[in-house]
Design a protein around this motif. Structure first.
Motif, short mmCIF file in Angstrom:
data_model
loop_
_atom_site.label_atom_id
_atom_site.label_comp_id
_atom_site.label_asym_id
_atom_site.label_seq_id
_atom_site.Cartn_x
_atom_site.Cartn_y
_atom_site.Cartn_z
N GLY A 65 0.55 -7.02 -0.43
CA GLY A 65 -0.22 -7.10 -1.67
C GLY A 65 0.09 -8.37 -2.44
N ASP A 66 1.37 -8.73 -2.50
CA ASP A 66 1.76 -9.98 -3.17
C ASP A 66 1.21 -11.21 -2.44
N GLN B 52 6.86 0.73 2.98
CA GLN B 52 6.45 0.51 1.59
C GLN B 52 6.74 -0.93 1.16
N ILE C 141 4.04 -3.15 2.59
CA ILE C 141 2.79 -2.98 1.84
C ILE C 141 2.84 -3.77 0.55
N GLU C 142 3.94 -3.66 -0.18
CA GLU C 142 4.08 -4.40 -1.44
C GLU C 142 4.08 -5.90 -1.21
N LEU D 273 -2.11 1.49 6.59
CA LEU D 273 -0.97 1.63 5.68
C LEU D 273 0.20 2.38 6.29
N TRP E 170 -1.57 -11.35 -0.61
CA TRP E 170 -3.01 -11.47 -0.89
C TRP E 170 -3.24 -12.02 -2.28
N ASP E 171 -2.44 -11.57 -3.26
CA ASP E 171 -2.59 -12.11 -4.61
C ASP E 171 -2.37 -13.63 -4.62
#
Length: 156
Positions: free
Chosen positions: A146-147, A139, A142-143, A134, A149-150
């Motif tokens: 995350g999107d 930041q 990272i966000e 991380l 992977w979703d």
């Protein structure tokens, strides 16, 4: 026989870089985290994950079938059962049959000793995830990740 190199033609250079990067990153991080978990807490990542799921549950207990569904492990039901048995022998878990003599309906519970080991292991694990992954990203990255992977994991 087809030319093995022709398989690579299915990927663009960007496709290959993204896929190979994912695989290499996963392998490297898993190796580092696994070695660190073994040396600091004498736990495998799989054992840590089982303790995590139980410690995070409402009452520290889960039916074996639910535990199997919640873990990211790629273990068979018998493999998870052996892992749980190892943790039980160390005094970190208990196993209670829901129905007399039916091991398939067992409820697994984390002990006070298991919860304490998980807490200690979790602190080091989270710090290593930050240090080795991380903290190397902004930041925004990272966000975005995350999107991503979703989206990859979204069901069609």
């Amino acid at each position: 026989m087809s030319n093995p190199a022709s398989v690579l033609d299915l990927f663009s250079a960007a496709d290959f870089k993204a896929w190979r990067g994912f695989l290499a990153t996963h392998a490297a991080l898993t190796q580092h985290l696994s070695e660190a978990m073994e040396s600091s807490a004498n736990l495998s990542l799989g054992e840590y994950e089982v303790l995590l799921k139980l410690a995070s549950s409402d009452d520290g207990r889960l039916p074996m079938a639910t535990l199997n569904e919640l873990t990211l492990l790629t273990l068979s039901a018998s493999g998870l059962s052996r892992l749980v048995d190892r943790l039980r022998r160390r005094g970190l878990l208990t196993r209670e049959a829901c129905l007399e003599g039916d091991r398939r309906s067992a409820v697994i519970a984390i002990t006070a000793e298991g919860r304490e080991l998980w807490r200690i292991a979790a602190e080091g694990h989270q710090q290593r995830v930050k240090d080795w992954f991380l903290n190397r990203l902004s930041q925004e990255q990272i966000e975005l990740l995350g999107d991503i992977w979703d989206q990859v994991l979204a069901e069609d």
